[in-house]
Scaffold this motif. Structure first.
Motif, PDB file in Angstrom:
ATOM      1  N   SER A 109      13.927  60.190  -5.258  1.00  0.00           N
ATOM      2  CA  SER A 109      14.040  59.153  -4.253  1.00  0.00           C
ATOM      3  C   SER A 109      11.428  59.036  -4.545  1.00  0.00           C
ATOM      4  O   SER A 109      11.375  59.870  -3.862  1.00  0.00           O
ATOM      5  N   ASP A 110      11.831  57.687  -4.294  1.00  0.00           N
ATOM      6  CA  ASP A 110      10.292  57.654  -4.554  1.00  0.00           C
ATOM      7  C   ASP A 110       9.884  57.923  -2.729  1.00  0.00           C
ATOM      8  O   ASP A 110       8.647  57.925  -3.038  1.00  0.00           O
ATOM      9  N   ASN A 111      10.779  57.713  -1.902  1.00  0.00           N
ATOM     10  CA  ASN A 111      10.475  57.918  -0.925  1.00  0.00           C
ATOM     11  C   ASN A 111      10.422  59.040   0.077  1.00  0.00           C
ATOM     12  O   ASN A 111      10.178  59.725   0.871  1.00  0.00           O
ATOM     13  N   ALA A 112      10.463  60.406  -1.458  1.00  0.00           N
ATOM     14  CA  ALA A 112      10.184  61.362  -0.557  1.00  0.00           C
ATOM     15  C   ALA A 112       9.336  62.114  -0.664  1.00  0.00           C
ATOM     16  O   ALA A 112       7.695  62.276  -1.662  1.00  0.00           O
ATOM     17  N   TRP A 113       8.665  62.747   0.652  1.00  0.00           N
ATOM     18  CA  TRP A 113       7.661  63.757   1.253  1.00  0.00           C
ATOM     19  C   TRP A 113       7.528  64.409  -0.392  1.00  0.00           C
ATOM     20  O   TRP A 113       7.489  64.958  -0.752  1.00  0.00           O
ATOM     21  N   ALA A 114       5.952  64.802  -0.001  1.00  0.00           N
ATOM     22  CA  ALA A 114       5.284  65.135  -1.098  1.00  0.00           C
ATOM     23  C   ALA A 114       5.566  66.492  -0.254  1.00  0.00           C
ATOM     24  O   ALA A 114       5.812  67.503  -0.835  1.00  0.00           O
ATOM     25  N   LEU A 115       5.312  66.888   1.018  1.00  0.00           N
ATOM     26  CA  LEU A 115       6.103  68.464   2.008  1.00  0.00           C
ATOM     27  C   LEU A 115       6.989  68.807   1.199  1.00  0.00           C
ATOM     28  O   LEU A 115       6.892  70.159   0.859  1.00  0.00           O
ATOM     29  N   HIS A 116       8.585  68.151   0.712  1.00  0.00           N
ATOM     30  CA  HIS A 116       9.704  68.697   0.745  1.00  0.00           C
ATOM     31  C   HIS A 116       9.160  68.585  -1.016  1.00  0.00           C
ATOM     32  O   HIS A 116       9.459  69.230  -1.428  1.00  0.00           O
ATOM     33  N   LEU A 117       8.923  67.540  -2.372  1.00  0.00           N
ATOM     34  CA  LEU A 117       8.982  67.790  -3.136  1.00  0.00           C
ATOM     35  C   LEU A 117       7.547  69.283  -3.701  1.00  0.00           C
ATOM     36  O   LEU A 117       8.494  69.990  -4.549  1.00  0.00           O
ATOM     37  N   LEU A 118       6.777  69.598  -3.180  1.00  0.00           N
ATOM     38  CA  LEU A 118       5.752  70.516  -3.600  1.00  0.00           C
ATOM     39  C   LEU A 118       6.055  71.848  -2.985  1.00  0.00           C
ATOM     40  O   LEU A 118       6.138  73.044  -4.027  1.00  0.00           O
ATOM     41  N   ALA A 119       6.800  71.855  -2.325  1.00  0.00           N
ATOM     42  CA  ALA A 119       7.692  73.102  -1.796  1.00  0.00           C
ATOM     43  C   ALA A 119       8.929  73.616  -2.919  1.00  0.00           C
ATOM     44  O   ALA A 119       9.419  74.274  -2.810  1.00  0.00           O
ATOM     45  N   LEU A 120       9.908  72.272  -3.201  1.00  0.00           N
ATOM     46  CA  LEU A 120      10.646  72.675  -4.149  1.00  0.00           C
ATOM     47  C   LEU A 120      10.143  72.902  -5.396  1.00  0.00           C
ATOM     48  O   LEU A 120      10.297  74.030  -6.229  1.00  0.00           O
ATOM     49  N   ARG A 121       8.886  72.704  -5.866  1.00  0.00           N
ATOM     50  CA  ARG A 121       8.407  72.804  -7.348  1.00  0.00           C
ATOM     51  C   ARG A 121       8.066  74.297  -7.222  1.00  0.00           C
ATOM     52  O   ARG A 121       7.335  74.796  -8.404  1.00  0.00           O
ATOM     53  N   GLU A 122       6.909  74.979  -6.383  1.00  0.00           N
ATOM     54  CA  GLU A 122       7.294  75.722  -5.659  1.00  0.00           C
ATOM     55  C   GLU A 122       8.088  77.112  -5.963  1.00  0.00           C
ATOM     56  O   GLU A 122       8.005  78.109  -6.932  1.00  0.00           O
TER      57      GLU A 122
END
Length: 381
Positions: free
Chosen positions: A122-135
């Motif tokens: 989703s375009d509006n996904a928080w960077a906080l959540h996306l970065l944690a998933l990428r970790e």
């Protein structure tokens, strides 16, 4: 603070069913697979509402819908919000994975994903959540949903079209009523408040914007209504909309306080003609950019091309701005069921602006306006 949208008012449309949401989730997962994606990651916001009927508050706690072709949809949700999620209309098709504070929600979400998969998010996904998933999964790729599947919500079914038509009709009624109020001597924010109240009176549960741009402020397309007192001789751009039955309205008309000058009439008629040509360009198979080109050509040929400073239109649905966009370079073909604005404008810095906007839906043989108030220059007091 959380939960599903309020039920429709008496006499409103029947709510979407679990079957409706199940079909949407299946279609989205299949579209992702066809696009070469491992799946979709849907954060709280319009995508989640459209797919499940669930509208949680966006917070630092992870809520994430995982859609994968051939597998059941899974909603990762905080335990304290799980009862609300379970009450959503689309919940029967979901597997809920709740987590409590102190646990690792990103690990729980990562366990559902392919380590090297590529996902639309989703375009509006928080960077906080996306970065944690990428970790957790550093080799996983992500692509903004409007780039990955730009047409996911663009084509509306009959029930959605009915809601959009009702929202457009309510906005039209608000315009007819606002023309009756006094403009001269009042501040822009006062007229904007009147518009807000009218939209709500005629069934809007949410008002997203009430632009009242008078005189030189009209040359700013996204002017915020302020303290300027509206005076006799002012051109006033009105642009307003919000949500009714969960679907958007958005319309613009330009009025004049007292009798306009010949130049003001000429510019308004130019914009009206451009809006008409944009509407006439709507038909199945035409490219989105064809609508922009048709409207823009009228204004450019009259020598005002440099004063038309935005795209001709944007899609509308569960949000007031979404794909498709009527802009040069957008070659996406129009198909029946698409809904978008056609809203050319001319903006003369320091002097005045004019914009005329209707929501239009593509039909089998052309287009149909969902706004039907007069496009002539209205004189107000």
């Amino acid at each position: 603070m959380t939960g599903t949208p309020a039920p429709p008012a008496p006499g409103g449309p029947a709510p979407f069913t679990a079957d409706d949401y199940t079909a949407r989730m299946r279609r989205a997962a299949e579209a992702a697979d066809a696009a070469g994606l491992a799946g979709l990651l849907i954060a709280p916001g319009p995508d989640l509402v459209w797919l499940t009927g669930y509208r949680p508050v966006e917070t630092e706690r992870l809520t994430l819908l995982v859609l994968r072709a051939g597998q059941d949809p899974v909603l990762v949700v905080p335990a304290l919000e799980a009862p609300d999620a379970a009450g959503a209309a689309g919940a029967p098709a979901l597997t809920l994975r709740d987590w409590t504070d102190g646990q690792d929600p990103y690990g729980a979400a990562a366990a559902l994903l392919r380590p090297a998969g590529r996902y639309g998010i989703s375009d509006n996904a928080w960077a906080l959540h996306l970065l944690a998933l990428r970790e957790r999964l550093p080799d996983t790729g992500h692509l903004a949903l409007t780039r990955a599947l730009p047409m996911l919500r663009a084509v509306k079914d009959s029930a959605e079209l009915d809601r959009l038509a009702a929202a457009g009709a309510a906005a039209d009624t608000a315009y007819e009523e606002i023309r009756k109020v006094r403009f001269e001597g009042r501040r822009e924010r006062e007229v904007a408040a009147d518009l807000d109240g009218l939209l709500r009176r005629f069934g809007h549960s949410q008002v997203d914007f009430t632009i009242v741009a008078s005189g030189p402020n009209g040359a700013n397309p996204h002017h915020e209504a302020g303290e300027r007192a509206i005076g006799r001789g002012d051109m006033v751009v009105l642009d307003f909309g919000g949500l009714k039955h969960g679907y958007g309205s958005d319309t613009s008309r330009t009025v004049h306080v007292g009798e306009p000058t010949d130049e003001e009439r000429t510019v308004h008629e130019l914009v009206r003609a451009a809006q008409e040509e944009g509407f006439r360009a709507v038909r199945p198979g035409a490219a989105c950019q064809d609508v922009d080109r048709a409207a823009r050509a009228v204004i450019a040929e009259a020598g005002y091309g440099e004063y038309f400073i935005h795209r001709t239109g944007h899609g509308i649905g569960v949000t007031t701005h979404e794909p498709p966009y009527m802009i040069e370079g957008e070659e996406q073909p129009l198909v029946p069921g698409m809904c978008f604005s056609v809203e050319p404008g001319v903006y003369l810095p320091g002097r005045f602006g004019v914009r005329i906007e209707d929501i239009v839906t593509v039909t089998e043989d052309g287009g149909r306006r969902l706004n039907n108030t007069s496009r002539e220059l209205a004189v107000v007091g």
